[in-house]
Design an enzyme around this catalytic site. Structure first.
Site, PDB file in Angstrom:
ATOM      1  CG  ASP A 106      -6.532   0.589  -0.919  1.00 52.76           C
ATOM      2  OD1 ASP A 106      -5.846   0.488  -1.950  1.00 52.76           O
ATOM      3  OD2 ASP A 106      -7.144  -0.373  -0.421  1.00 52.76           O
ATOM      4  CG  HIS A 107      -1.303   1.944  -3.923  1.00 57.19           C
ATOM      5  ND1 HIS A 107      -1.042   1.024  -2.966  1.00 57.19           N
ATOM      6  CD2 HIS A 107      -1.092   1.324  -5.103  1.00 57.19           C
ATOM      7  CE1 HIS A 107      -0.692  -0.118  -3.537  1.00 57.19           C
ATOM      8  NE2 HIS A 107      -0.713   0.042  -4.838  1.00 57.19           N
TER       9      HIS A 107
ATOM     10  CG  HIS B 183      -4.767  -3.224  -2.282  1.00 51.86           C
ATOM     11  ND1 HIS B 183      -4.712  -1.919  -1.861  1.00 51.86           N
ATOM     12  CD2 HIS B 183      -3.549  -3.746  -2.029  1.00 51.86           C
ATOM     13  CE1 HIS B 183      -3.505  -1.674  -1.371  1.00 51.86           C
ATOM     14  NE2 HIS B 183      -2.791  -2.755  -1.457  1.00 51.86           N
TER      15      HIS B 183
END
Ligand code: NAP
Length: 483
Positions: free
Chosen positions: A177-178, A240
């Protein structure tokens, strides 16, 4: 301040999906920047893989193009690019076929870190995992990196977890999950747990509410038909925004250790209240000066998919029982802006005559643009004329704090190097992902069962009016996106 670069052990990184969009836009440029920073050992290798029948030289040409398109001018240097592409090679492989696996087995070394990055559709994760094992390419200490979306609901996420677990242990799986790789997000943990200042106040007694916003100005554009099967809830909130909520709300782990941190995040997800239909607002953008409507972009005139969602979320535990978390995310909004705002309560009693210019403290964690943190504090307005109060930000913009000389590393740079180091702290664990879906599914199923239609909103706005009302009815306001 100059950031330190700690070298990693040598590695072979096999990049499945090496000819795809994500590889070109994020993964290869991030590896190049780490190489340039001196972090990638001279014998480390990037082995591209996909079905396209490319030679090593073809692939190197595409790596050069990706660097040219997605690395800033300041970081482009011919000698460095030449040296970097010399460490890249390519093997044509179909995840579902039999060709190429022998060549890959020969190519990867057993005495270095072996990482396999699945930058491909989740439908082929299981095929890749299975063939890597059955062909004896991956072993017990190899690492797998998988991209989002990790399922579209609890059932599909479980099936994906099972397909990976058939060949790999959870300690080998790195779910990206950047958002977790962003400097500010990690700084949220540093601010909370490395300072004595905030933690005593970090609870329902002193915090009125928390707002988490991830606003984009882009529409769904070319991804319209994919997006129409997903929507803002699946695409953004389940992963996110959920991660941001967890890091804001979690208890301090007793060590900064992958499983202890992830245990604390999991406890938060499991403490989330179910969301009542009246506590969530969906929206879809109308046609406007920036582009066509969502329905036109998705080529589905009857679409009920949301390009915007806002929710009021309760957490049933001692720390947060009466502090709501408001989440919102959307496309075609007024500004590209992502932040977490921790809004403190007002002082219990004011000894000053308030003239309306002072506000309660707020800690803002800005994710984009201008990554940084600021704390709104009330001070005396300078100069004579009595005790007039004003609110000013104590601002720590990272670009300024770093002397403005260095680019803040992309989240992917940090995350890929963490994979090579074997550090899973900033990656989602399988049970976390499943718990997030278990909370999200009933919300989506409720919309489907009731046939709810999203509210339309103007492009360049803060979303539908109903989303503003979600806070107004609680005598609160969203942070302004349009000002
Ligand atoms: P993409 O542009 O469609 O690329 C897909 C890649 O997979 C290509 O390299 C393709 O190459 C390869 N591929 C497809 N079928 C294959 C097979 N059977 N065997 C081996 N390779 C195969 O997709 P993308 O945008 O790069 O996205 C990749 C993954 O990252 C997806 O899961 C996506 O959801 C996720 N993701 C993407 C973004 C983004 O911004 N792009 C952001 C977050 C997450 P060949 O056709 O040559 O085989």
């Amino acid at each position: 301040m100059v950031s330190r670069t700690i070298p990693v052990d040598s590695f072979d990184l096999v990049l499945f999906g090496a000819t795809g969009d994500l590889a070109a836009r994020k993964i290869l440029p991030s590896l190049y920047r780490r190489f340039q920073a001196g972090q990638m050992p001279g014998d480390a290798r990037i082995i591209g893989a996909a079905r396209s029948d490319l030679t090593d030289d073809d692939f190197r040409t595409s790596v050069r193009k990706a660097i040219d398109a997605f690395v800033s001018e300041a970081k482009k240097d011919k000698a460095t690019i030449d040296a970097f592409v010399a460490q890249c090679c390519y093997i044509p492989i179909d995840a579902k076929g039999t060709g190429g696996w022998k060549e890959l087995k020969k190519a990867v070394r057993d005495d270095v870190v072996k990482a396999f990055y699945f930058s491909v559709a989740p439908a082929i994760f299981g095929d890749l995992a299975d063939r890597l094992r059955s062909n004896g390419i991956a072993c017990d200490n190899s690492r797998l990196v998988v991209e989002k979306p990790f399922g579209t609901d609890l059932e599909t996420a479980r099936a994906l977890n099972d397909s990976l677990a058939a060949s790999f242990d959870e300690t080998q799986i790195y779910r990206i999950d950047h958002f977790l790789g962003k400097e500010t997000v990690q700084n949220l943990m540093a601010v909370r747990f490395a300072n004595v200042l905030f933690e005593p106040l970090w609870n329902e007694r002193y915090i009125d509410h928390v707002q988490i916003t991830v606003a984009e100005t882009v529409g769904v554009g070319g991804r319209g038909s994919y997006y129409d099967t997903s929507g803002a809830m699946r695409d953004m909130v389940q992963n996110h925004l959920m991660q941001l909520l967890c890091l804001t709300a979690m208890e301090p782990p007793n060590q900064f250790d992958p499983d202890r941190l992830r245990d604390e995040k999991l406890k938060v997800i499991r403490s989330l209240d179910p969301v009542e239909p009246g506590d969530v607002v969906r929206g879809q953008y109308k046609a406007g000066s920036e582009g066509p409507s969502y329905a036109e972009d998705s080529e589905n005139p009857d679409s009920r998919t949301e390009s915007f969602v806002a929710l009021k979320v309760g957490i049933s535990n001692w720390r947060w029982k009466h502090t709501p978390f408001y989440l919102r995310t959307g496309k075609r909004m007024a500004r590209r802006h992502s932040e977490i705002v921790v809004q403190f309560k007002d002082t219990p009693h004011s000894i000053f005559d308030r003239d309306g210019t002072s506000k309660a403290n707020a800690l803002t964690i800005r994710l984009q643009p201008d990554e940084g943190i600021d704390l709104a504090v009330t001070i005396k307005e300078p100069g004579p004329g009595g005790m007039r109060l004003t609110t000013v930000p104590l601002d720590m913009t990272f670009a300024d704090a770093l002397g403005g000389e260095e680019e803040i590393p992309d989240a992917y740079e940090r995350l890929i190097m963490d994979v090579i180091r074997g550090n899973q702290t900033l990656f989602m664990r399988g049970d976390e992902v499943e718990a997030a879906w278990a909370w999200t599914d009933p919300i989506i199923q409720g919309w489907e069962a009731r046939g709810d239609k999203p509210n339309l909103y103007a492009q360049g706005s803060s979303g539908p009016e109903e989303a503003l009302a979600l806070l107004h009815r609680d005598h609160r306001r969203w942070r302004d996106l349009e000002g």
